[in-house]
Design an enzyme around this catalytic site. Structure first.
Site, mmCIF file in Angstrom:
data_model
loop_
_atom_site.group_PDB
_atom_site.id
_atom_site.type_symbol
_atom_site.label_atom_id
_atom_site.label_comp_id
_atom_site.label_asym_id
_atom_site.label_seq_id
_atom_site.Cartn_x
_atom_site.Cartn_y
_atom_site.Cartn_z
ATOM 1 N N CYS A 65 14.661 -30.723 15.115
ATOM 2 C CA CYS A 65 14.743 -32.347 15.111
ATOM 3 C C CYS A 65 15.682 -33.013 15.953
ATOM 4 O O CYS A 65 16.382 -32.188 16.855
ATOM 5 C CB CYS A 65 15.047 -32.591 13.648
ATOM 6 S SG CYS A 65 16.613 -32.120 12.898
ATOM 7 N N HIS A 98 26.559 -10.965 13.542
ATOM 8 C CA HIS A 98 27.194 -10.784 12.386
ATOM 9 C C HIS A 98 26.309 -11.438 11.053
ATOM 10 O O HIS A 98 26.680 -10.749 9.874
ATOM 11 C CB HIS A 98 28.654 -11.520 12.328
ATOM 12 C CG HIS A 98 29.619 -11.226 13.317
ATOM 13 N ND1 HIS A 98 30.725 -11.851 13.524
ATOM 14 C CD2 HIS A 98 29.606 -10.301 14.101
ATOM 15 C CE1 HIS A 98 31.557 -11.145 14.329
ATOM 16 N NE2 HIS A 98 30.704 -10.331 14.855
#
Length: 145
Positions: A65, A98
């Site tokens: 967006c 991670h």
């Protein structure tokens, strides 16, 4: 890789650029819209892409967006989604290593096309580290749902 993608009117041009780039890179892209510059509601398109990833229909997802904020919030409301809002290459790499994110969000008003493509390529090509400490933390995140 099969990738779900969705955006609102504020990111249509960047989404189209990404779709073309991803397809040229050998990825299969399922485009959940929007397809016109007419004003629309970002949750509709972000949720559709996120549901496809959560259901296993697509391996990863990209939502866009103007800022990336709204679509990242919407995607993260879908159970099983870990969507990171990205604006730099290091974060793209680290969130895969991670957090094993399965979706990423971009703001078309924040990153330009060249940087967006570099972020997407880095995010898509970086594997999860699989380290026990990260697996433990992801498990705790998913237990919050």
């Amino acid at each position: 890789m099969k990738i779900a993608i969705g955006c609102d009117h504020g990111a249509l041009a960047l989404k189209n650029t990404l779709v073309e780039h991803l397809q040229k890179g050998g990825h299969t892209v399922t485009d959940f819209g929007t397809y016109t510059p007419d004003s629309c509601d970002y949750p509709d398109f972000a949720a559709a892409a996120a549901r496809a990833v959560a259901a296993g229909e697509c391996e990863r997802g990209i939502v866009l967006c103007t800022t990336g904020i709204g679509v990242s919030i919407a995607a993260n409301k879908v159970q099983g989604i870990r969507c990171a809002l990205l604006s730099d290459v290091l974060s793209a790499r680290m969130t895969r290593l991670h957090n094993d994110t399965n979706m990423m969000a971009l703001g078309a008003g924040i990153v330009g096309p060249s940087l967006a493509l570099e972020i997407a390529d880095t995010w898509l090509s970086t594997p999860f580290s699989g380290e026990a400490r990260h697996q433990r933390r992801i498990k705790k995140l998913m237990e919050l749902e």
